[in-house]
Write an enzyme that holds these catalytic residues in place. Structure first.
Site, PDB file in Angstrom:
ATOM      1  N   ASN A  96      27.854 -11.032  38.423  1.00  0.00           N
ATOM      2  CA  ASN A  96      29.016 -11.851  38.740  1.00  0.00           C
ATOM      3  C   ASN A  96      29.537 -12.484  37.459  1.00  0.00           C
ATOM      4  OD1 ASN A  96      30.879 -13.702  39.590  1.00  0.00           O
ATOM      5  ND2 ASN A  96      29.723 -14.283  41.427  1.00  0.00           N
ATOM      6  N   ASP A  97      30.479 -11.801  36.841  1.00  0.00           N
ATOM      7  CA  ASP A  97      31.047 -12.250  35.570  1.00  0.00           C
ATOM      8  C   ASP A  97      31.622 -13.646  35.642  1.00  0.00           C
ATOM      9  OD1 ASP A  97      30.663 -10.200  33.773  1.00  0.00           O
ATOM     10  OD2 ASP A  97      32.385  -9.063  34.499  1.00  0.00           O
TER      11      ASP A  97
END
Lengths: 811, 811
Positions: free
Chosen positions: B482-483
Site C-alpha cells: 500500500n504505497d
C-alpha cells in the site's frame, strides 16, 4: 490586416474581430495574484506560482486553440451565446475586447441583449473580479438565462494534467448560497482553498464537469445550457467546476450588474475549519463583501488606474510618431512590468509549469522596470545574487516560491555573473541608492557564507578573469546568453535536454567572444562603480583586465569583416567566413560594438555593416547566417531548429536592440531607428495576419529570412525583448540615460526628426526634456539648458524635488 | 444499463451506443509497437515507450473527453460524419464498435453509405493498419469525400505538451505521393521518423493543423472538411498533422477499400538520408508494400488471430456460467497480456509519461501471463532482479527503455524483495525450468556484482529477516504494497509527493503485518524451493525464520478479531479496534489468511468473518474501515483521499483476490465466489452507467461504501487486479495449480456447482480436466483419474507431450 486598433487615450488595445490569428491576451494582477485572459476570456488565475497554485484548469495547444477560461453563457430562447464569442462561437451582433492596463473588458451583443464583462484583480487582493452587465436594448421584456463557468485546477498544474489515477478521486467542493468553494486537498496538507461567488441569489449551480457539460459536449454547447437548467451537481472526485445559474428578467432598456469574484484564501492551521469537514469561510466572505456592489468595484478599478498612472508617469514621451509614443508610454513599459511579474513562467506559449526564474533573464528584465518600481528591483537583485556560488558562478535558474537555486539545471553558464553587474549598476543609477552595495548577501542561499553585494560584483568580475581560454577570451562553459550554442555538449541522445545533459567543459577550448564583449561593457561599469565608491586600486586592477580583454578580442576575436562568435571545443572558429554555415552571428557584433572594441580601427563600423549586409531582413535582424541546414554536433541545439526559426537564423528579438545600441555608439541614428521599427509590434499592426501575435507586445522570435514564412512571430509577452527594446529606445535612441550624477542626455535619432519631448521622474524630481533637432543631425548636443540656464556637458543634475524644464539643442 | 454486449464466439465486446459512460478502449500491438484505441477511434500509437516515442498527439482529460485519434471524416453533400460517431458526433443510422483481441473494428452508416474501419498492428510490425471499407447501399451513384486525420506528437510526449516555446518551431514533414512523413528532429539526434500512407492516389492533403482545422474549429468540424477541400498545406513548425483527401465515387452496391498505414521507422545513421534533407524512405515503402492489398491485410489479421488462439488455448474453461467463461477464457487473460505489455504506462487513466515499471507490479503481473508466454516471463524476471540492490532492497521502479532503476523514486519499499520469490517460483512451477536459478544476475545493473538468481532469492528472504522491528515484525520502510500508507513520512508540504519525500526510517518502529504475512507465504515457498534443489540446510534455516514470524504475528499482530495492519513510527497500532478510524485493513487479513497463520486457533476464520462484517459491501471489499475523515500525518497519503476513494476505503480491486484465496484456504467456496463476482466486470455489465469503465476489463478501484457514489469504477486496464483475479479464480476457486511435480487440482467452489471442465496446456502436454461435484461440497477431492486410471493424491503428473483426460470427483 488589422483585427482592432489602439485607443491610446484609454491605454487600451481594442479588438473588434474575435478571430485573431492567435489568442491575443492580457495579464491581470500586480502582486501575488495573477490572471491571464485572452480576447475571448480564455485563460486562468494563479497565486504566486503558476505551477503550484493554479486556480483554473487550462489546456495549452488545444483544439480549438485557447479552450477554457472564465466563461459566461447566455441562453436567450433557443440562442446560446457568449459575450467573448468563444466558447459558443455564435455570431454576435457586436463584439469588442478592450485589453487595458491590468484589466480586460469584453462586450458582446446578440438579439437585443448586450453583455459587458470586465475582468481585473484589485490591488492587494487575491481575487479576480468578473463584472457582468446585462442590458436589454429592445422594447420588449427579455427573460434570459445566465450561466457562469470555470473548471478548477487541482492546484499543482503539472500533477493536474498527469496524475489522473489520483486526481480523478480527490476533487472536493462545498456550495453555500451563491458561492462555490473548491477545497480539494484542503483536508490534508493544503491551507488554502478557492471560491467563485456572485453577489446575487442564484437559481441553481453545477460543480461537476460531466453533469454540466456532458461527457461528449464541447465547451461551445454544455448540456446544462442546452437544457436551460443546471443539475445542482456536487463534485466528488472527477472534475470539479463552478457554474452559477441565474434567471434574469430585463425590462426594455434595463441593465443589471452581477459581480462574480474568483478568490484564493489561505487559512492558518488552527483556523482551517468552521466545523468538521466544513471549511472556514470567513476570509472569503470578507473578500466578497469588499466587492459586492458596483460602486465598490468601480472604486477598485479607479485605484488600479491610479496605480498605472503613477507607474507610467515616470517616463512619458511626446514625439510626432503615435506608434512610438504608444510603445514607449504604454505598451513597452506595461510589458516590462508583466515580464517582471511573470518572469518566463506563464503566457500562452509558456505553460507555467517548467522554468524557474533565470539569473540572466531577471537581471536583464530589471533594466525595463527599475525606473517604475526601484524598491522591488532592489529586492529582486538581492534574491538573484543570493543564488550565486562562492566562486562567482551562478545557478542558472531559481524557484520563485523558495528563492533557491534550481539543482536540476545547475550552473556553468559563464555569462551569468556579468549580468549581475548590469542589474546592480542600473539600480544604483536610477535610485542613487549605493547602500545596496553594503547589503550582506548569501552564496547559494547560505547566510553563513554571506558577503557584501559589492563583493559579489567583484567575484562576478573575477569569474570571467579566472576562466579564460587559450585565446585569452572567456571560456563559454555550458553556454552563454545563447542557450542553444552548446559548444561542450556533443549530444547524440534525443531523449536528453541540451540544457541539462553532461557537458565536457574539462579540457575544452570553447571560448565566447560575446562574453568578451559583455565583460568589456560591464567590466567598465564595474571600474566606474569602484572608482565612484573610492576603491581606486580595485578600479585600476579591473581596468587592466578590461584592457587585456579588449586586446584579446582585437587580436583573436576579429574575423576581418566582423567579430567571431566563439571558438569551439577543439579551438576552431565559430562565426567566421571560414565556416560553411553560421559564418556570422549577431551577439558578438552587438556586444563588441556596444563595448566600442576597435572603434578607432573601424571594427565597429565594419561589424555593423556586415550585420546590415548579412543578417538584416525585412522583419528584423536574424541571429546568424547562413542558417544551419544540418545538425552540427559541436554546436548543439542551435543547429537542431529548422532554418529561420529560433536560434537558428530566426529573428531573435532580444538581441536586435544590442545592434541598435551599437549603431548609436557610432552615431548612426537612421540605422538604429530602422532596426527599432522592424520588430516593434505597433509598426506591425497592419500585417497582423502574418505576424500573428499581439500588435501591442513584443514576441521573442520572428521567423527569419530563411524560414518558410518569414515574419511570423512566436512566443509573445515573456521575453527579455521587452526590457532591451525599452532600454535601447529610451536610453540610446531618445538618449535619456540615468547616471550616477544625473540624467545624461545623448539622443541618436534620424536626421529628419525635428525633436521630441520626454517627461521623466528621476530621484524625486520631474524633468520635462525638450530635445530640438532643427540642425538635422543624428547625434551630438550643441547646448543644454535647465530652466533656461545653460549648463556644461550633457548631464542634467540631480535636484531631488521640484519640476524642471530642460531644453536640449542638438547640433 | 448496457451499452453493448459480449460476442464470445468472436472474442469481442460489441459496443452499440457510442456514448459510453467513459471512453471504452482497446489495445493494439503485442511486441514493440502499440496503440490505444477507444470506441470512437480516439487514442494514439507509440513505439516501445509511451513517453519518448509517441506518434500521435493525444490530450488527456479533455473537453470533450477522448479528443484526438485516428479520425476519418466523410463529407456526403452537406453532411459530415465519422464512422466512430466522434469527432463529428453526427447522428448515425448505424454504429457498431467491436473490440477484439488486439484489433478494433468500428463501423458507421449514414445516408446510404457504410464505412467500416479496422484497426490493428500486424505481428512483428511497427505500424498500425487502418483499413477503411466504404460501401454504397443505395441505388444511386454516390460521390463522397474522404478525409483522414491525425495529429503528430513531437515524439517526447511530456515535452510535447509543455515545451511550446521550442516545439512550435520544430515541426517538419515531407509529402511524397500518398504518404505524409513526419520527420521532426530527424535532422538532428533522432534516427526515426513516422509516416501515414494510403494505398491509393490522393486528391489532396494537409499537414498543417491550422490549415486543416482552422484555429477556432473543433475536431468535430474541421474547416477543410466544411469547405470540402484540403489546402495542401505544408507544416513548418506549429503543429504538424497528416490528412489525406480522396474523392470517392461509388456505384450502387459498390464497395471500395482503402488501407492506411501509420508506421514508425528507424534508420541507421549512415542510411538516414536519400539526399540532402530528404529522408530515406525505403524502409517505409517496404512496410507499405507489405500491406497494400486487402488480401495481405486479411492474411496479417489471420496471423494475429492465430497468435491469440495459441495464447488463449493454454487455459480454457467450460463452466455453465457464460460470464465466468468469458472472463477466464478471453478477457481476463487478455487484460493480463496487455498489462504485461504496458505495465502501468499508458491507458486512458495513465498518461504514459510518468511511471516506470514497478518492481512489485511486474512480479505480480507475471502470475497472470506466465502460462501464456513463459519465455518472456523469464526475460522479465531477469530484468527485474537486475535492479535489486546487493542488500536485497530494490529499486521501486525501473525504466523500460534502459532497464535501469529509477533514481528519482529510489528504494526502501520493504515488501518489494518478497515479490521476486513469487515471480520466480511461479515461473519455475509453470515451466519446470530450474536453470533460471543459476542465471548470473547483476545488482543495480552492475554485472561485476552479479550473483545467481537463487542467491537473489536468498538475499530477498534475508532482507526481511535483517529488517525486523521491535515486535519481531518486518519494518515497513517507505511503504509496503500500500504505497499510500506512509508511516515514516510526516509530510506537511502539499507540493511534495508522498512517494519521494524524505522518510524518517531511522529509528522508526513502523512495522508491517502485511509484509509478515507475505513473508510467511513466500518464505514457505523459498523453503520448498530450497529443499527441492537439495539445499536442505538453507531450507531448515529459512523454515526457522518463517516459524519465528508466524509466532510474532500470533503474539503481536493479532487484534482479537482480526490481524493488525501495522505499527506506526511511534509503535502505536494501526488497524486495531483501538483506533477511531481505520480499525481494520484488508491487506493483512488477506496475507495472514493466505499464509494460514493461526488457522488452527481460528484466527483465519475470525479474520475473514471480520472482513465480511466490516469491509464487505455491495460492490466489493473496501480497503479499510472506517474511512479516514481527516488527515492523519502519521499515516500519510492514505488519509488524503476523500472517504471511499482509492486507498482510503475504496474497493481496491487488486487486494480482493487475497481475501478470495484466504476464503479458499479455509474452504469457504461460497464466500470466495461471491467476492469474485462482485468486482468481476462481466457481472457488472448491466450497471455500466454506474460502473462507468469497460465491462470487459477490471478497474483498479471502485468507489467504496463510504463514497458519494459507491460502485463507480476508475482506472481500468493497467492494474495488478487482472493477474490476481486470474490467479485466484483459476488456481484457488477452479483450483488448477501448476506445481513442481505436475498440476495440482484443488477446487474450492460453491456447493451448488455441479462441476466444470478446463483444458490446460502444461509442460508440453494437454490436459482436459473434468471436475465433478455431484456431492455438492465446497472443497475436497474424492478421486482423481488420468485417462480412466485413478491416481493417489491430487497432483496430475507431468507427461511432456500428448493429450490426457483427467476426471476429478469432489467429495
Amino acid at each position: 490586416m488589422k483585427y482592432g486598433h489602439f485607443d491610446d487615450e484609454r491605454r487600451e488595445y481594442v479588438i473588434t474581430n474575435p478571430q485573431t490569428p492567435w489568442p491575443w491576451i492580457n495579464y491581470l494582477g500586480n502582486e501575488d495574484f495573477f490572471g491571464l485572459v485572452s480576447n475571448s476570456a480564455g485563460g486562468y488565475a494563479f497565486y504566486k506560482d503558476a505551477k503550484f497554485r493554479r486556480l483554473n484548469r487550462y489546456r495549452y495547444n488545444n483544439v480549438p486553440m485557447d479552450n477554457g477560461g472564465r466563461y459566461f453563457y447566455i441562453k436567450d430562447e433557443d440562442t446560446i451565446w457568449s459575450p467573448g464569442w468563444k466558447p459558443c462561437k455564435t455570431e454576435l451582433d457586436k463584439y469588442e475586447c478592450r485589453h487595458g492596463m491590468s484589466y480586460t473588458q469584453i462586450a458582446g451583443a446578440k438579439n437585443g441583449i448586450e453583455a459587458e464583462t470586465l475582468f481585473f484583480i484589485p490591488l492587494k487582493t487575491w481575487a479576480e473580479i468578473h463584472k457582468v452587465r446585462l442590458s436589454n436594448t429592445t422594447s420588449e421584456v427579455k427573460k434570459i438565462k445566465l450561466f457562469s463557468f470555470m473548471e478548477w485546477c487541482l492546484w499543482n498544474a503539472e500533477d493536474d494534467q498527469n496524475n489522473l489515477q489520483r486526481n480523478l478521486s480527490t476533487g472536493e467542493v462545498e456550495v453555500k448560497g451563491s458561492t462555490i468553494y473548491h477545497k480539494t486537498e484542503y483536508k490534508e496538507r493544503r491551507n488554502h482553498y478557492a471560491f467563485y461567488n456572485v453577489n446575487a441569489p442564484i437559481d441553481g449551480y453545477d460543480t461537476d464537469r460531466e453533469s454540466f457539460l456532458g461527457l461528449y459536449n464541447e465547451f461551445s454547447a454544455p448540456q446544462a445550457v442546452l437544457d436551460g437548467k443546471p443539475t445542482n451537481s456536487e463534485a466528488h472526485g472527477w472534475s470539479p467546476i463552478a457554474s452559477h445559474y441565474i434567471e434574469v428578467e430585463l425590462q426594455p432598456g434595463e441593465s443589471k450588474d452581477y459581480i462574480f469574484t474568483l478568490g484564493y484564501i489561505e487559512n492558518p492551521e488552527e483556523e482551517k475549519w468552521e466545523s468538521k469537514n466544513v471549511i472556514n469561510k470567513k476570509p472569503a466572505e470578507a473578500i466578497m463583501e469588499r466587492f459586492n456592489t458596483v460602486e465598490k468595484v468601480e472604486a477598485a478599478l479607479a485605484d488600479l488606474r491610479s496605480y498605472w498612472d503613477n507607474l507610467l508617469g515616470k517616463f512619458m514621451l511626446d514625439s510626432n510618431d503615435d506608434k512610438l509614443n504608444r510603445m514607449v508610454n504604454i505598451w513597452n513599459q506595461y510589458q516590462c512590468m508583466v515580464t517582471f511579474n511573470m518572469s518566463r513562467s506563464a503566457s500562452f506559449f509558456e505553460v507555467g509549469i517548467g522554468r524557474g526564474m533565470g539569473f540572466r533573464d531577471s537581471n536583464q528584465d530589471l533594466i525595463g522596470f527599475v525606473h517604475q518600481v526601484p524598491e522591488r528591483a532592489r529586492e529582486r537583485i538581492i534574491d538573484i545574487a543570493s543564488t550565486q556560488f562562492p566562486d562567482g558562478g551562478c545557478y542558472h535558474q531559481y524557484q520563485p516560491l523558495t528563492k533557491r537555486g534550481n539543482d536540476a539545471i545547475g550552473g556553468g553558464f559563464n555569462d551569468d555573473p556579468m549580468w549581475l553587474i548590469l542589474g546592480v549598476v542600473s539600480y544604483i543609477k536610477e535610485s542613487g541608492d549605493f547602500s545596496i552595495l553594503d547589503e550582506m548577501v548569501p552564496f547559494d542561499n547560505d547566510m553563513s557564507l554571506a558577503k557584501s553585494l559589492y563583493d559579489h560584483l567583484t567575484i562576478s568580475f573575477n569569474h570571467v578573469v579566472n576562466n579564460l581560454g587559450p585565446n585569452g577570451l572567456p571560456l563559454i562553459g555550458r553556454a552563454d546568453w545563447n542557450d542553444c550554442l552548446n559548444l561542450n555538449c556533443f549530444s547524440t541522445n534525443p531523449n536528453e535536454s541540451f540544457q541539462t545533459t553532461e557537458n565536457n567543459t574539462e579540457g575544452s577550448k570553447a571560448e565566447s567572444v560575446m562574453i568578451a564583449g559583455l565583460f568589456v561593457v560591464y567590466g567598465q561599469e564595474y571600474v566606474k562603480l569602484s572608482r565612484r565608491i573610492g576603491n581606486d586600486a580595485e578600479a585600476d586592477r579591473a581596468q587592466a583586465e578590461v584592457d587585456k580583454m579588449v586586446a584579446a578580442v582585437k587580436a583573436r576575436g576579429w574575423d576581418g569583416e566582423w567579430f567571431l562568435r566563439a571558438y569551439d571545443f577543439y579551438g576552431n572558429k565559430v562565426g567566421s567566413d571560414e565556416n560553411e554555415e553560421g559564418k556570422i552571428f549577431i551577439e558578438s557584433q552587438g556586444w563588441c560594438t556596444m563595448a566600442g572594441i576597435g572603434k578607432e580601427e573601424g571594427m565597429c563600423e565594419k561589424s555593423l555593416n556586415s550585420v546590415k549586409e548579412r543578417l538584416d531582413s525585412d522583419y528584423g535582424i536574424v541571429l546568424n547566417n547562413p542558417a544551419f541546414t544540418k545538425y552540427v554536433i559541436e554546436y548543439g541545439e542551435i543547429s537542431t531548429y529548422p532554418a529561420g526559426y529560433k536560434e537558428n537564423a530566426g529573428i531573435f528579438c532580444h538581441n536586435n536592440p544590442w545592434i541598435m545600441i551599437g549603431e548609436t555608439e557610432i552615431g548612426r541614428g537612421e540605422e538604429a531607428w530602422e532596426y527599432y521599427k522592424k520588430i516593434c509590434p505597433a509598426y506591425l499592426e497592419d500585417i497582423s495576419e502574418l505576424h500573428k501575435t499581439e500588435p501591442y507586445v513584443y514576441a521573442q522570435m520572428i521567423a527569419g529570412k530563411d524560414a518558410y514564412k518569414p515574419g511570423e512571430a512566436k512566443n509573445s509577452w515573456l521575453t527579455g525583448t521587452a526590457s532591451w527594446n525599452f532600454y535601447a529606445v529610451t536610453q540610446y535612441i531618445l538618449g535619456i540615460q540615468p547616471d550616477y550624477d544625473g540624467l545624461k542626455i545623448e539622443p541618436c535619432i534620424p536626421a529628419d526628426w525635428k525633436g521630441f519631448t520626454v517627461k521623466r521622474q528621476f530621484r524625486g524630481a520631474e524633468y520635462t526634456i525638450k530635445v530640438i533637432n532643427e540642425a538635422g543631425v543624428n547625434k551630438g548636443i550643441a547646448s543644454l539648458t535647465v530652466d533656461g540656464k545653460e549648463i556644461d556637458g550633457n548631464v542634467v543634475p540631480i535636484f531631488e524635488s521640484g519640476t524642471y524644464e530642460i531644453v536640449v539643442t542638438m547640433g
